[in-house]
Design a protein around this motif. Structure first.
Motif, PDB file in Angstrom:
ATOM      1  N   ALA A 635       0.837  -1.191   0.000  1.00  0.00           N
ATOM      2  CA  ALA A 635       0.000   0.000   0.000  1.00  0.00           C
ATOM      3  C   ALA A 635       0.869   1.237   0.000  1.00  0.00           C
ATOM      4  N   GLY A 636       0.335   2.304  -0.550  1.00  0.00           N
ATOM      5  CA  GLY A 636       1.010   3.585  -0.532  1.00  0.00           C
ATOM      6  C   GLY A 636      -0.011   4.696  -0.457  1.00  0.00           C
ATOM      7  N   VAL A 637       0.380   5.819   0.126  1.00  0.00           N
ATOM      8  CA  VAL A 637      -0.511   6.977   0.213  1.00  0.00           C
ATOM      9  C   VAL A 637      -0.389   7.796  -1.070  1.00  0.00           C
ATOM     10  N   LEU A 638      -1.552   8.132  -1.649  1.00  0.00           N
ATOM     11  CA  LEU A 638      -1.580   8.989  -2.832  1.00  0.00           C
ATOM     12  C   LEU A 638      -1.595  10.456  -2.427  1.00  0.00           C
ATOM     13  N   ASN A 639      -2.566  10.807  -1.598  1.00  0.00           N
ATOM     14  CA  ASN A 639      -2.646  12.132  -0.997  1.00  0.00           C
ATOM     15  C   ASN A 639      -3.665  12.045   0.126  1.00  0.00           C
ATOM     16  N   GLY A 640      -3.574  12.942   1.090  1.00  0.00           N
ATOM     17  CA  GLY A 640      -4.476  12.863   2.224  1.00  0.00           C
ATOM     18  C   GLY A 640      -4.428  11.483   2.835  1.00  0.00           C
ATOM     19  N   ARG A 641      -5.597  10.840   2.876  1.00  0.00           N
ATOM     20  CA  ARG A 641      -5.632   9.449   3.355  1.00  0.00           C
ATOM     21  C   ARG A 641      -6.165   8.522   2.261  1.00  0.00           C
ATOM     22  N   ARG A 642      -5.927   8.915   1.015  1.00  0.00           N
ATOM     23  CA  ARG A 642      -6.235   8.046  -0.120  1.00  0.00           C
ATOM     24  C   ARG A 642      -5.070   7.089  -0.321  1.00  0.00           C
ATOM     25  N   LEU A 643      -5.399   5.818  -0.388  1.00  0.00           N
ATOM     26  CA  LEU A 643      -4.380   4.780  -0.522  1.00  0.00           C
ATOM     27  C   LEU A 643      -4.523   4.065  -1.852  1.00  0.00           C
ATOM     28  N   VAL A 644      -3.413   3.573  -2.361  1.00  0.00           N
ATOM     29  CA  VAL A 644      -3.432   2.622  -3.460  1.00  0.00           C
ATOM     30  C   VAL A 644      -2.916   1.306  -2.907  1.00  0.00           C
ATOM     31  N   LEU A 645      -3.669   0.222  -3.143  1.00  0.00           N
ATOM     32  CA  LEU A 645      -3.335  -1.106  -2.625  1.00  0.00           C
ATOM     33  C   LEU A 645      -3.074  -2.064  -3.774  1.00  0.00           C
ATOM     34  N   ILE A 646      -2.222  -3.049  -3.516  1.00  0.00           N
ATOM     35  CA  ILE A 646      -2.084  -4.189  -4.426  1.00  0.00           C
ATOM     36  C   ILE A 646      -3.032  -5.281  -3.957  1.00  0.00           C
ATOM     37  N   PRO A 741       8.841 -19.722 -18.745  1.00  0.00           N
ATOM     38  CA  PRO A 741       8.733 -21.058 -18.144  1.00  0.00           C
ATOM     39  C   PRO A 741      10.094 -21.731 -18.013  1.00  0.00           C
ATOM     40  N   GLY A 742      10.350 -22.277 -16.799  1.00  0.00           N
ATOM     41  CA  GLY A 742      11.588 -22.998 -16.563  1.00  0.00           C
ATOM     42  C   GLY A 742      12.780 -22.125 -16.242  1.00  0.00           C
ATOM     43  N   ARG A 743      12.580 -20.805 -16.200  1.00  0.00           N
ATOM     44  CA  ARG A 743      13.662 -19.873 -15.897  1.00  0.00           C
ATOM     45  C   ARG A 743      13.264 -19.032 -14.692  1.00  0.00           C
ATOM     46  N   ALA A 744      14.121 -18.983 -13.686  1.00  0.00           N
ATOM     47  CA  ALA A 744      13.785 -18.243 -12.471  1.00  0.00           C
ATOM     48  C   ALA A 744      13.451 -16.791 -12.790  1.00  0.00           C
ATOM     49  N   ASP A 745      12.344 -16.312 -12.244  1.00  0.00           N
ATOM     50  CA  ASP A 745      11.934 -14.935 -12.493  1.00  0.00           C
ATOM     51  C   ASP A 745      12.986 -13.946 -12.013  1.00  0.00           C
ATOM     52  N   ASP A 746      13.191 -12.915 -12.801  1.00  0.00           N
ATOM     53  CA  ASP A 746      13.988 -11.779 -12.370  1.00  0.00           C
ATOM     54  C   ASP A 746      13.122 -10.874 -11.500  1.00  0.00           C
ATOM     55  N   THR A 747      13.747  -9.867 -10.927  1.00  0.00           N
ATOM     56  CA  THR A 747      13.001  -8.814 -10.245  1.00  0.00           C
ATOM     57  C   THR A 747      12.736  -7.714 -11.260  1.00  0.00           C
ATOM     58  N   GLU A 748      11.478  -7.368 -11.432  1.00  0.00           N
ATOM     59  CA  GLU A 748      11.101  -6.348 -12.407  1.00  0.00           C
ATOM     60  C   GLU A 748      10.550  -5.122 -11.690  1.00  0.00           C
ATOM     61  N   LEU A 749      10.975  -3.956 -12.138  1.00  0.00           N
ATOM     62  CA  LEU A 749      10.414  -2.693 -11.684  1.00  0.00           C
ATOM     63  C   LEU A 749       9.780  -2.023 -12.895  1.00  0.00           C
ATOM     64  N   ILE A 750       8.522  -1.668 -12.785  1.00  0.00           N
ATOM     65  CA  ILE A 750       7.828  -1.017 -13.892  1.00  0.00           C
ATOM     66  C   ILE A 750       7.223   0.297 -13.410  1.00  0.00           C
ATOM     67  N   VAL A 751       7.174   1.270 -14.296  1.00  0.00           N
ATOM     68  CA  VAL A 751       6.487   2.533 -14.030  1.00  0.00           C
ATOM     69  C   VAL A 751       5.312   2.624 -14.989  1.00  0.00           C
ATOM     70  N   LEU A 752       4.143   2.872 -14.425  1.00  0.00           N
ATOM     71  CA  LEU A 752       2.922   2.962 -15.210  1.00  0.00           C
ATOM     72  C   LEU A 752       2.352   4.366 -15.133  1.00  0.00           C
ATOM     73  N   ASN A 753       1.708   4.762 -16.218  1.00  0.00           N
ATOM     74  CA  ASN A 753       0.892   5.970 -16.203  1.00  0.00           C
ATOM     75  C   ASN A 753      -0.556   5.507 -16.027  1.00  0.00           C
ATOM     76  N   VAL A 754      -1.147   5.825 -14.866  1.00  0.00           N
ATOM     77  CA  VAL A 754      -2.459   5.276 -14.492  1.00  0.00           C
ATOM     78  C   VAL A 754      -3.431   6.420 -14.228  1.00  0.00           C
ATOM     79  N   PRO A 755      -4.231   6.812 -15.222  1.00  0.00           N
ATOM     80  CA  PRO A 755      -5.209   7.878 -14.984  1.00  0.00           C
ATOM     81  C   PRO A 755      -6.166   7.556 -13.845  1.00  0.00           C
ATOM     82  N   GLY A 756      -6.362   6.279 -13.555  1.00  0.00           N
ATOM     83  CA  GLY A 756      -7.266   5.880 -12.487  1.00  0.00           C
ATOM     84  C   GLY A 756      -6.796   6.221 -11.089  1.00  0.00           C
ATOM     85  N   LEU A 757      -5.547   6.697 -10.942  1.00  0.00           N
ATOM     86  CA  LEU A 757      -5.072   7.086  -9.615  1.00  0.00           C
ATOM     87  C   LEU A 757      -5.698   8.396  -9.160  1.00  0.00           C
ATOM     88  N   ARG A 758      -6.134   9.206 -10.090  1.00  0.00           N
ATOM     89  CA  ARG A 758      -6.648  10.521  -9.738  1.00  0.00           C
ATOM     90  C   ARG A 758      -8.011  10.430  -9.081  1.00  0.00           C
TER      91      ARG A 758
END
Length: 758
Positions: A635-646, A741-758
């Motif tokens: 979870a992270g705070v967007l603003n005020g007490r609005r949170l974004v959760l996974i 498949p069959g290969r250990a997952d790497d660690t991925e970091l992605i940045v998204l543009n999400v209009p739904g956060l507003r």
């Protein structure tokens, strides 16, 4: 009345049958804009409705059986009649309005639809269900469920001009695989009129419904290069809600649509839901014999609920038969209207009364916010085998290959990230802006306890790593780390390195899953074994004894669990998520799963911790996940007490279904006591128009025009300001292979543009 002529007579007098509560007298007047309406869902409000067309007549015809609606301007449109007995097939010219005085509807004319020779179609040979006004407004395309068919008619006299080809298997049985009255209920064209979608109300016999009663249905995509001739080019797979049918589509452009689903249960009434749908990256399934063979969730169109009409305020509506909400009726038509102040759109719905005395012809106006599709902006990958300095690890694991990697490991692996926060800037630079993440910026990223259990992670050292993603080259540089340790002996129970000077903490001592920085610069770790909150300084030194839950709840791994005591927090369901207020004075740790004794296994508890007082405040909130099997990953705070959760499931690769970001607000608790929720992005369906995820590696899953994050443990979310958000995974090294498949997952970091956060 001449059957082949369009009739325009004196308009039927209409009035608003019901609207939302009137505005104050000082502002209530005719005109624009309409009232904001009463909320039905986070992105939808009911402006009002009108029953004025119900059981009326026009030019000697019954205004009844209205099954499709197509707009030609801000207030003018056409409504298509379905198979009402042997009456002529017809289209009504209607005026719709949603001003400050409420919703109104008025019939202005009628056009009888005929064959090329002028003989009219009727309810016996034409079942009108879908309608598109073509470019120029002189012709319409109308779909009929009878055969099915899609025909072009001239509006000036109603004459048929042409028909579109329909693949043979879509014909009604016995000629094809379609069921009677379950074919082309929906028809829509993109704003540029180059793409046409014809949707099946029900499944073909070869497709059917799944075990949950969801319809496995097809939508035919037609293309036109001249705006007049349409050719079927693909078939798309759409899955309805249990026991519902697809009754209308609205094409928004850019592979985005609205879908209207409807069902009826005798003695209960109607279910009517509107979804925002994405066809980005959807494959052509024309050659697939049965949709039951599809096992990849990406093969289906994605959809997110926009509004369930049952959740709208009744607003004075009266139902003629039992309904879950008296506002409901047999809604079959949908059209998108003009843009409202603030960027919302007017959405019109229309019910089909089937010529029945127990049903109502009702016009609805809703105000909806249609959010653009989330877009992948950046992606960086840290190799699964990027071993870091430290002792050999994994010695307590079986020495057998897992995804091509055999324990023990030469040093300390980074088994993915369970938390990511901004790293502080250089001394004297002040705090780093949350909106400034760019190539070269530093993050502080924390793995969990290593290998997943107390008894196999004693040689895994608990750390947080300074990392710098290079978004241009898609790599991640590790720039050092913080070692978590307890030289001051603040931890009150024995640890692995009990008698060493530094007392480095290991994965056998704590399972750290969440990370936050307070206003002083101290770090707080959320642990799953206790569950505990652990305070450390900026160098990683423990500053005080771990803080247990205020209600005394413990996990099976808790050192505080007394002999014979029953744990109430299931294993691995502690503080996976934790948000921190923007001023660093409040923590909001969240249990990953439900408590063992909770009657509602969908409930996840959000706690409030006062950093300055160094104690829990006693305030809690309830967040409800969509299914008991789902967990809250971060979870992270967007603003005020609005949170974004996974919110996520525990699957990976093609079996992944739920990997999403959900927005909630601690200041908005529903009447049921639960926090509201709105899906901001489906992480399995992110547009990648710029090819950030390509070229694909051999056998790589989930990349391309439609990008997915199909990794089992999506456990880090970091709001970056505005619409941008960073997401990262825990790769459960070396056990996950969700990407290749069959290969250990790497660690991925992605940045998204999400209009739904507003």
């Amino acid at each position: 009345m001449t059957s082949s002529k369009r009739v325009r007579a004196a308009a039927v007098a209409v009035a608003t049958a019901a609207v939302l509560p009137a505005l104050p007298a000082s502002s209530a007047s005719a005109g624009w804009p309409p009232p904001s309406g009463a909320a039905c869902a986070p992105d939808a409000s009911l402006v009002g409705f009108s029953d004025a067309l119900d059981k009326t007549t026009f030019a000697g015809t019954a205004v009844s059986g209205l099954s499709a609606l197509a707009l030609t301007g801000s207030s003018r449109g056409f409504a298509l009649v379905d198979n009402i007995g042997t009456t002529p097939a017809r289209v009504y010219d209607v005026d719709l309005d949603a001003g400050k005085r409420g919703v109104s509807a008025e019939v202005r004319g009628v056009t009888v639809l005929t064959r090329a020779d002028g003989t009219p179609y009727n309810g016996g040979d034409f079942d009108g269900e879908g309608l598109v006004v073509e470019r120029g407004g002189k012709t319409v395309l109308a779909s009929s469920e009878r055969e099915p068919s899609i025909r072009r008619f001239r509006l000036s006299d109603g004459r048929e001009l042409a028909s579109l080809p329909v693949p043979a298997r879509f014909q009604v049985t016995p000629a094809g695989e379609a069921a009677v009255n379950q074919t082309f209920e929906s028809l829509t064209a993109t704003p540029d009129r180059r793409t046409l979608y014809a949707g099946m109300e029900g499944p073909l016999s070869a497709d059917g419904r799944n075990a949950q009663g969801r319809g496995l249905q097809r939508i035919i995509e037609y293309r036109s290069w001249n705006g007049t001739s349409y050719t079927p080019v693909s078939q798309l797979a759409y899955k309805t809600d249990p026991n519902l049918g697809l009754v209308e589509l609205v094409a928004l452009g850019d592979d985005q649509l609205l879908a209207l689903e409807r069902g009826f249960t005798a003695g209960v009434g109607n279910t009517v839901r509107v979804y925002q749908v994405t066809a980005t990256g959807a494959p052509d399934l024309t050659g697939v014999a049965s949709l039951t063979s599809l096992t990849d969730t990406r093969a289906w169109l994605g959809k997110e609920l926009l509004v369930d009409i049952a959740d709208c305020p009744p607003s004075g509506a009266v139902a003629k038969q039992p309904q879950p909400n008296p506002l409901l009726d047999n809604i079959e038509a949908m059209a998108l209207g003009e843009t409202l102040p603030g960027g919302r759109r007017l959405l019109w719905l229309l019910s089909d009364d089937n010529g029945s005395a127990t049903q109502t012809t009702r016009v609805y106006a809703l105000s909806v916010k249609l959010r653009p599709q989330p877009v992948l902006k950046s992606r960086a990958i840290l190799s699964a085998t990027a071993y870091q300095p430290g002792p050999v690890s994994g010695t307590q694991l079986a020495p057998t290959p897992v995804n091509g990697i055999t324990p023990p490991f030469p040093g300390q692996p980074i088994p993915g990230f369970s938390a990511v926060i901004q790293a502080p800037g250089p001394a004297g630079s002040g705090p780093r802006s949350a909106a400034s993440t760019a190539p070269g910026d530093r993050l502080l990223a924390m793995p969990d306890n290593g290998f997943g259990a107390k008894n196999n992670s004693a040689d895994f050292l608990l750390r947080a790593y300074y990392v710098e993603p290079d978004w241009r080259e898609h790599g991640v540089a590790v720039k050092g780390f913080i070692s978590f340790r307890d030289p001051g002996r603040k931890v009150p129970f024995p640890i692995t390195n009990e008698n060493t000077p530094e007392r480095l903490l290991t994965g056998a001592d704590f399972d750290i899953e969440s990370l936050a920085r307070d206003y002083r610069g101290d770090l707080w770790l959320g642990d799953e074994f206790g569950p505990y909150l652990i305070r450390v300084d900026k160098t990683g030194k423990v500053l005080q004894a771990p803080i247990p839950l205020p209600d005394g709840a413990k996990s099976p791994q808790s050192p505080d669990l007394a002999p014979g005591e029953t744990p109430t927090v299931p294993a691995s369901r502690g503080f996976e998520a934790m948000a921190v207020s923007r001023d660093g004075k409040w923590l909001y740790p969240i249990l990953e799963g439900a408590k063992a004794d909770d009657a509602d296994q969908r409930r996840r508890i959000v706690y409030e911790f006062d950093v300055r007082a160094n104690q829990y405040t006693g305030r809690t909130w309830w967040f409800r996940v969509a299914d008991p099997s789902l967990v809250v990953g971060d979870a992270g705070v967007l603003n005020g007490r609005r949170l974004v959760l996974i919110e996520r499931d525990n699957a990976m690769g093609p079996q992944s279904v739920v990997k999403r970001l959900v927005v909630t607000d601690l200041d908005e608790v529903g009447a049921d006591g639960y926090l509201g929720r709105r899906t901001a992005v489906d992480l399995m369906r992110v547009a990648d128009p710029h090819g950030v995820s390509t070229p694909a590696r051999p056998n790589e899953y989930g990349v391309g025009k439609l990008f997915s994050f199909p990794l089992q443990s999506v456990e880090s979310v970091l709001p970056l300001g505005g619409d941008r958000v960073l997401v990262a995974n825990d790769n459960n090294f070396p056990g996950n292979d969700g990407r290749i498949p069959g290969r250990a997952d790497d660690t991925e970091l992605i940045v998204l543009n999400v209009p739904g956060l507003r």
